[in-house]
Every structure is written in structure tokens, then in C-alpha cells.
Design an enzyme around this catalytic site. Structure first.
Site, PDB file in Angstrom:
ATOM      1  N   PRO A  52       1.011  -1.455  -0.001  1.00  0.00           N
ATOM      2  CA  PRO A  52      -0.229  -0.002  -0.009  1.00  0.00           C
ATOM      3  C   PRO A  52       0.723   1.236  -0.017  1.00  0.00           C
ATOM      4  O   PRO A  52       1.673   1.580   0.764  1.00  0.00           O
ATOM      5  CB  PRO A  52      -0.913  -0.081   1.348  1.00  0.00           C
ATOM      6  CG  PRO A  52       0.091  -1.120   2.393  1.00  0.00           C
ATOM      7  CD  PRO A  52       0.859  -1.904   1.400  1.00  0.00           C
ATOM      8  N   CYS A  86       2.029   2.965   9.793  1.00  0.00           N
ATOM      9  CA  CYS A  86       2.466   4.460   9.195  1.00  0.00           C
ATOM     10  C   CYS A  86       3.215   5.254  10.240  1.00  0.00           C
ATOM     11  O   CYS A  86       2.489   5.616  11.309  1.00  0.00           O
ATOM     12  CB  CYS A  86       1.148   4.839   8.916  1.00  0.00           C
ATOM     13  SG  CYS A  86       1.445   6.612   7.958  1.00  0.00           S
ATOM     14  N   ASN A 109       8.305  -7.494   4.356  1.00  0.00           N
ATOM     15  CA  ASN A 109       8.575  -6.274   3.593  1.00  0.00           C
ATOM     16  C   ASN A 109       9.553  -5.440   3.992  1.00  0.00           C
ATOM     17  O   ASN A 109       9.888  -5.427   5.127  1.00  0.00           O
ATOM     18  CB  ASN A 109       7.136  -5.432   3.924  1.00  0.00           C
ATOM     19  CG  ASN A 109       7.254  -4.062   3.420  1.00  0.00           C
ATOM     20  OD1 ASN A 109       7.020  -3.141   4.108  1.00  0.00           O
ATOM     21  ND2 ASN A 109       7.236  -3.915   1.994  1.00  0.00           N
ATOM     22  N   ARG A 142       8.427   0.618  -3.094  1.00  0.00           N
ATOM     23  CA  ARG A 142       9.214   1.553  -3.835  1.00  0.00           C
ATOM     24  C   ARG A 142       9.922   1.027  -5.156  1.00  0.00           C
ATOM     25  O   ARG A 142       9.994   1.875  -6.128  1.00  0.00           O
ATOM     26  CB  ARG A 142      10.200   2.380  -2.836  1.00  0.00           C
ATOM     27  CG  ARG A 142       9.525   3.246  -1.791  1.00  0.00           C
ATOM     28  CD  ARG A 142      10.582   3.602  -0.620  1.00  0.00           C
ATOM     29  NE  ARG A 142      10.951   2.441   0.112  1.00  0.00           N
ATOM     30  CZ  ARG A 142      11.808   2.421   1.158  1.00  0.00           C
ATOM     31  NH1 ARG A 142      12.479   3.708   1.319  1.00  0.00           N
ATOM     32  NH2 ARG A 142      12.198   1.345   1.462  1.00  0.00           N
TER      33      ARG A 142
END
Ligand SMILES: Cc1cc2nc3c(=O)[nH]c(=O)nc-3n(C[C@H](O)[C@H](O)[C@H](O)COP(=O)(O)O)c2cc1C
Length: 319
Positions: free
Chosen positions: A17, A101, A201, A226
Site C-alpha cells: 500500500p 504508518c 516487507n 518503492r
């Protein structure tokens, strides 16, 4: 896909995401090039509860994207449950809870990675989400709030007890934001602590990286963010590397141009030409990276106002 996670037979690398980036057009471009699953941008649970039109539009997806995951952020368990109830008619394949986040505007309200310091709040949110959802609920975490205060395995175990179907681990602490190198050791530690699937990740930049992360951590899937910018072929490369240790090959310009056209036209279909031209600028910068003359052409491309002008410039770049 029902309640099965991960969905059968769809490859090992998924699209991360990314707010402002992983809208429906980019997700589809990645899915068509081998991403096993795709994640939405993070959606504000409270905005969905208020029936915020823009957020609901961000939740829309095309059938061809499936399996597609809608990610939610927030702080109030009831808001997650209500937001999920509103999203249920869309029948996305899974929901994902954002506990990773690090952006100040999210963390200052206690959302995203700030929740890693509040296991009871994580538990309440996960229980509310699982109870409200008619499909698997996933969660995405970091190694911990700060370097030296790793609690990913503890949080992940709690999530598993709440009925979460899989956990994504980004191998950085929240305090590191995107600096330094991701620690894949934490992914391995979480994998050992859980019996549900773990998605690794952080810093997967090639097929070889994906292969190495799968081998070193034992994770079930790898998630890349990215490195897919301007390079949706990353997922094709990961699929090839799963078969053999193949080095990545540069994608020829005509293929890049085809992908740009496809991406641009999906964007125009969703958002109209003016907005599509504006929102494609960042993607164009990524797609032309490394092409001869790209640095020079970038400024003109960034100020082009129509699709036609953009392609005149791109075609000149190719010649
Ligand atoms: C521009 C940008 C936006 C991001 N937005 C989100 C987001 O909305 N939700 C989320 O869980 N992670 C978000 N992330 C983090 C990525 O999903 C991923 O965890 C991180 O980039 C590390 O993976 P990578 O090294 O493959 O990029 C974002 C990252 C970037 C660079």
C-alpha cells in the site's frame, strides 16, 4: 477467494500500500505484470463512517485487480467496524489494518505505528474489524515503535489470537521512517512466532532480493513498494527469480511506453484528463528513470498539460 489466505496459485510478491500512489490504475498495471495481490492506499476509517465521498471513491477497484486488499487506518475500534460495514458491499478480497504508518499527521492522533505502543488498542481494533468483516482481515506492522524496543512478535501473536489471517512485517521501527536498511531478522522472528502466514516487507528491489527474503526469513509472501515505482515489471522479475536465480534485465523502452499508455488511459478513465496529467507526473518521472536524455526531458514532461503533449515528448525521448 473466500476465507483462504493467501489466495492459491497467484505468485509470491504483492504490491505494498502506498498513499498517493496505489490507486486502481497503478494496481492494475502491477497486477497485469505479475503482482500476486494488490493493496489500496490507506483509507481513513473515520472518513468512511462519515460517508466521505472521496474516501469511498478511493476504495473502488476493478474486478481484474482481484485479489485486492483495502487498507484502513484510524484509532477507534467502532470506526473500523462501521467502515468495514460500509465497504462490505464492494466485496474486496481482504481488509488490512494499518499499524505501521509513521507519518506525523497520523501518529499524532494515535493511529498507524503509534498503536504499536498500545497492545490493548491493537487488540480492540483487530477484534472489532474481524467481527465486522465477512472476509479475511490482515494487519501491517513495523518492528516496533523505536529501535531497541522491538515488539513485532508480541503484537503479531496478539493479532493472530484476534483472528487476523496474516501479518505483514516491515523490518524497520517507526522511528526510522524509511531510513537505514530494513532488518529482515524481525520478519524471521515473527514468522517463527506465528502459525498464520507472514508477509515480509522492506527493501525488496529485485527478483533476487525477493528470493533471498523468502529463503532467509521463511516468510510466505514478499511485499514490495518503492521498487515498483515506474517498474511494475518487478513482479515479473520476482516470478522468474522464483524459478531460477536469474538476474533482472532492463525493460526495453517500447514496453515501457506501452505500460505508460496503459497506465495513463486507466487514469484518464477514472479521473479525467486534467487530473490524470497531474497525477501521472510522478509516475512518469519514475518510468523514465535511467533512460538516455531523461534528466533533460523531465522538466518539459512535468509542465505538459495534455496527454498528447506528454506522448509527443516521450516519443521524442525514445527516438
Ligand atoms: C509514498 C509511500 C506511501 C506509503 N503509504 C503507505 C500506506 O498508505 N499504508 C502502509 O501501510 N504503508 C505505506 N507505505 C509503506 C510501504 O507500504 C512499505 O511498507 C515501505 O515502503 C517499505 O517497503 P519498500 O522498501 O518495498 O518500499 C508507504 C510508503 C511510501 C514510500
Amino acid at each position: 477467494m473466500g476465507s483462504r489466505f493467501p489466495p492459491p496459485g497467484s505468485g509470491r510478491a504483492v504490491l505494498a500500500p502506498m498513499a498517493g500512489i496505489t490507486d486502481s490504475p497503478f494496481r492494475l498495471v502491477c497486477r497485469r505484470r505479475g503482482a500476486a495481490m494488490v493493496w489500496s492506499e490507506m483509507l481513513a476509517a473515520e472518513a468512511l463512517v462519515r460517508d466521505h465521498g472521496k474516501t469511498l471513491r478511493m476504495a473502488a477497484f476493478r474486478e481484474e485487480e482481484r485479489p485486492v486488499v483495502l487498507q484502513l487506518f484510524g484509532t477507534r475500534p467502532g470506526a473500523f467496524a462501521d467502515a468495514i460495514a460500509r465497504l462490505e458491499p464492494l466485496a474486496a478480497d481482504c481488509y488490512d489494518l494499518n499499524f505501521g504508518c509513521p507519518a506525523p499527521k497520523i501518529v499524532k492522533h494515535g493511529g498507524g505505528s503509534a498503536l504499536l505502543r498500545e497492545p490493548r488498542a491493537v487488540e480492540a481494533i483487530a477484534r472489532a474489524a474481524v467481527a465486522a468483516a465477512g472476509r479475511p482481515v490482515l494487519a501491517k506492522i513495523r518492528s516496533g515503535w523505536e529501535v531497541g524496543a522491538e515488539n513485532a512478535a508480541e503484537i503479531a501473536r496478539l493479532l493472530e489470537q484476534c483472528g487476523v489471517a496474516a501479518v505483514t512485517v516491515h523490518g524497520r521501527a517507526a522511528s526510522q521512517k524509511f531510513s537505514g536498511t530494513a532488518d529482515w531478522g524481525v520478519i524471521a522472528r515473527v514468522k517463527r512466532a506465528l502459525s498464520i502466514p507472514v508477509i515480509g516487507n522492506g527493501d525488496v528491489r529485485s527478483g533476487a532480493d525477493a528470493r533471498r527474503m523468502l529463503a532467509e526469513t521463511g516468510c510466505d509472501l514478499v511485499m514490495a513498494g518503492r521498487a515498483a515505482l515506474g517498474n511494475p515489471w518487478l513482479f515479473t522479475e520476482v516470478a522468474a527469480a522464483a524459478e531460477r536465480a536469474a538476474p533482472g534485465v532492463p525493460v526495453p523502452w517500447p514496453l515501457r511506453l506501452d505500460a505508460i499508455r496503459e497506465h495513463f488511459d486507466l487514469m484518464i478513465a477514472d479521473k479525467g484528463e486534467t487530473r490524470a496529467v497531474r497525477e501521472m507526473r510522478k509516475h512518469l518521472g519514475w518510468y523514465i528513470r535511467g533512460i538516455d536524455g531523461a534528466a533533460h526531458a523531465r522538466r518539459d514532461i512535468m509542465s505538459a498539460a495534455t496527454r498528447r503533449q506528454v506522448f509527443e515528448l516521450l516519443e521524442r525521448l525514445a527516438g
